[in-house]
Design a protein around this motif. Structure first.
Motif, PDB file in Angstrom:
ATOM      1  N   UNK A  22      -3.103  -6.442  -8.675  1.00  0.00           N
ATOM      2  CA  UNK A  22      -1.656  -6.315  -8.770  1.00  0.00           C
ATOM      3  C   UNK A  22      -1.244  -4.868  -9.039  1.00  0.00           C
ATOM      4  N   UNK A  23       0.021  -4.594  -8.751  1.00  0.00           N
ATOM      5  CA  UNK A  23       0.561  -3.263  -9.008  1.00  0.00           C
ATOM      6  C   UNK A  23       0.721  -3.034 -10.506  1.00  0.00           C
ATOM      7  N   UNK A  24       0.602  -1.794 -10.917  1.00  0.00           N
ATOM      8  CA  UNK A  24       0.797  -1.420 -12.312  1.00  0.00           C
ATOM      9  C   UNK A  24       2.277  -1.146 -12.533  1.00  0.00           C
ATOM     10  N   UNK A  25       2.660  -1.009 -13.795  1.00  0.00           N
ATOM     11  CA  UNK A  25       4.066  -0.859 -14.156  1.00  0.00           C
ATOM     12  C   UNK A  25       4.719   0.340 -13.470  1.00  0.00           C
ATOM     13  N   UNK A  26       4.060   1.484 -13.440  1.00  0.00           N
ATOM     14  CA  UNK A  26       4.673   2.658 -12.807  1.00  0.00           C
ATOM     15  C   UNK A  26       4.823   2.491 -11.303  1.00  0.00           C
ATOM     16  N   UNK A  27       3.923   1.745 -10.683  1.00  0.00           N
ATOM     17  CA  UNK A  27       4.032   1.490  -9.246  1.00  0.00           C
ATOM     18  C   UNK A  27       5.209   0.556  -8.960  1.00  0.00           C
ATOM     19  N   UNK A  28       5.380  -0.446  -9.788  1.00  0.00           N
ATOM     20  CA  UNK A  28       6.520  -1.356  -9.638  1.00  0.00           C
ATOM     21  C   UNK A  28       7.819  -0.596  -9.879  1.00  0.00           C
ATOM     22  N   UNK A  29       7.812   0.264 -10.867  1.00  0.00           N
ATOM     23  CA  UNK A  29       8.990   1.057 -11.195  1.00  0.00           C
ATOM     24  C   UNK A  29       9.400   1.928 -10.004  1.00  0.00           C
ATOM     25  N   UNK A  56       4.827  10.286  -2.434  1.00  0.00           N
ATOM     26  CA  UNK A  56       4.499   8.889  -2.683  1.00  0.00           C
ATOM     27  C   UNK A  56       5.709   7.993  -2.441  1.00  0.00           C
ATOM     28  N   UNK A  57       6.890   8.434  -2.849  1.00  0.00           N
ATOM     29  CA  UNK A  57       8.097   7.635  -2.644  1.00  0.00           C
ATOM     30  C   UNK A  57       8.411   7.472  -1.159  1.00  0.00           C
ATOM     31  N   UNK A  58       8.216   8.518  -0.380  1.00  0.00           N
ATOM     32  CA  UNK A  58       8.426   8.414   1.065  1.00  0.00           C
ATOM     33  C   UNK A  58       7.444   7.422   1.665  1.00  0.00           C
ATOM     34  N   UNK A  59       6.185   7.514   1.264  1.00  0.00           N
ATOM     35  CA  UNK A  59       5.178   6.583   1.764  1.00  0.00           C
ATOM     36  C   UNK A  59       5.544   5.140   1.408  1.00  0.00           C
ATOM     37  N   UNK A  63       6.266   2.057   3.959  1.00  0.00           N
ATOM     38  CA  UNK A  63       5.393   0.881   3.940  1.00  0.00           C
ATOM     39  C   UNK A  63       6.187  -0.368   3.575  1.00  0.00           C
ATOM     40  N   UNK A  64       7.070  -0.231   2.600  1.00  0.00           N
ATOM     41  CA  UNK A  64       7.921  -1.344   2.197  1.00  0.00           C
ATOM     42  C   UNK A  64       7.382  -2.091   0.991  1.00  0.00           C
ATOM     43  N   UNK A  65       8.287  -2.783   0.325  1.00  0.00           N
ATOM     44  CA  UNK A  65       7.942  -3.513  -0.896  1.00  0.00           C
ATOM     45  C   UNK A  65       7.162  -4.789  -0.609  1.00  0.00           C
ATOM     46  N   UNK A  66       7.206  -5.281   0.627  1.00  0.00           N
ATOM     47  CA  UNK A  66       6.520  -6.521   0.966  1.00  0.00           C
ATOM     48  C   UNK A  66       5.075  -6.313   1.407  1.00  0.00           C
ATOM     49  N   UNK A  67       4.635  -5.080   1.495  1.00  0.00           N
ATOM     50  CA  UNK A  67       3.257  -4.788   1.912  1.00  0.00           C
ATOM     51  C   UNK A  67       2.278  -5.173   0.808  1.00  0.00           C
ATOM     52  N   UNK A  68       1.042  -5.323   1.170  1.00  0.00           N
ATOM     53  CA  UNK A  68       0.024  -5.665   0.175  1.00  0.00           C
ATOM     54  C   UNK A  68      -0.178  -4.492  -0.796  1.00  0.00           C
ATOM     55  N   UNK A  69      -0.575  -4.787  -2.026  1.00  0.00           N
ATOM     56  CA  UNK A  69      -0.807  -3.696  -2.985  1.00  0.00           C
ATOM     57  C   UNK A  69      -1.827  -2.669  -2.487  1.00  0.00           C
ATOM     58  N   UNK A  70      -2.834  -3.120  -1.767  1.00  0.00           N
ATOM     59  CA  UNK A  70      -3.836  -2.185  -1.257  1.00  0.00           C
ATOM     60  C   UNK A  70      -3.202  -1.221  -0.251  1.00  0.00           C
ATOM     61  N   UNK A  71      -2.318  -1.714   0.602  1.00  0.00           N
ATOM     62  CA  UNK A  71      -1.630  -0.854   1.565  1.00  0.00           C
ATOM     63  C   UNK A  71      -0.650   0.068   0.839  1.00  0.00           C
ATOM     64  N   UNK A  72       0.027  -0.416  -0.178  1.00  0.00           N
ATOM     65  CA  UNK A  72       0.949   0.422  -0.935  1.00  0.00           C
ATOM     66  C   UNK A  72       0.217   1.545  -1.652  1.00  0.00           C
ATOM     67  N   UNK A  74      -2.343   3.007  -0.314  1.00  0.00           N
ATOM     68  CA  UNK A  74      -3.072   3.675   0.761  1.00  0.00           C
ATOM     69  C   UNK A  74      -3.029   5.197   0.677  1.00  0.00           C
ATOM     70  N   UNK A  75      -1.884   5.753   0.349  1.00  0.00           N
ATOM     71  CA  UNK A  75      -1.772   7.207   0.238  1.00  0.00           C
ATOM     72  C   UNK A  75      -2.641   7.726  -0.904  1.00  0.00           C
ATOM     73  N   UNK A  76      -2.610   7.046  -2.026  1.00  0.00           N
ATOM     74  CA  UNK A  76      -3.442   7.451  -3.173  1.00  0.00           C
ATOM     75  C   UNK A  76      -4.921   7.346  -2.830  1.00  0.00           C
ATOM     76  N   UNK A  77      -5.284   6.310  -2.101  1.00  0.00           N
ATOM     77  CA  UNK A  77      -6.682   6.140  -1.698  1.00  0.00           C
ATOM     78  C   UNK A  77      -7.097   7.266  -0.748  1.00  0.00           C
ATOM     79  N   UNK A  78      -6.248   7.537   0.227  1.00  0.00           N
ATOM     80  CA  UNK A  78      -6.575   8.564   1.216  1.00  0.00           C
ATOM     81  C   UNK A  78      -6.645   9.964   0.612  1.00  0.00           C
TER      82      UNK A  78
END
Length: 80
Positions: A22-29, A56-59, A63-72, A74-78
């Protein structure tokens, strides 16, 4: 050179495994701050908060709020 590739792939695998869940608090924020926006340029002018990291906000906006957490994440992973 193959050792560097193996280390790089191992690091990528660890980042992907660590990004599951799941997303962490700052990611949800960040997603909550993006919700009322209607265009990407508003990220620069309407969000006045230290949790707003432009790239990160542009990404997340694209991507959108409905995307999977792993895709959301994605920029941090890359860029990790």
């Amino acid at each position: 050179m193959p050792a560097v590739a193996v280390i790089g792939l191992a690091g990528l695998a660890l980042r992907v495994l660590g990004a599951r869940g799941d997303l962490w608090l700052d990611e949800i924020w960040s997603l909550v701050q993006l919700e009322p926006l209607t265009s990407i340029d508003q990220i620069f002018w309407r969000i006045n908060h230290d949790n707003n990291h432009f790239l990160n906000s542009i990404y997340l906006y694209l991507v959108g709020a409905d995307a999977s957490p792993l895709l959301q994440r994605g920029l941090s992973i890359a860029l990790g």
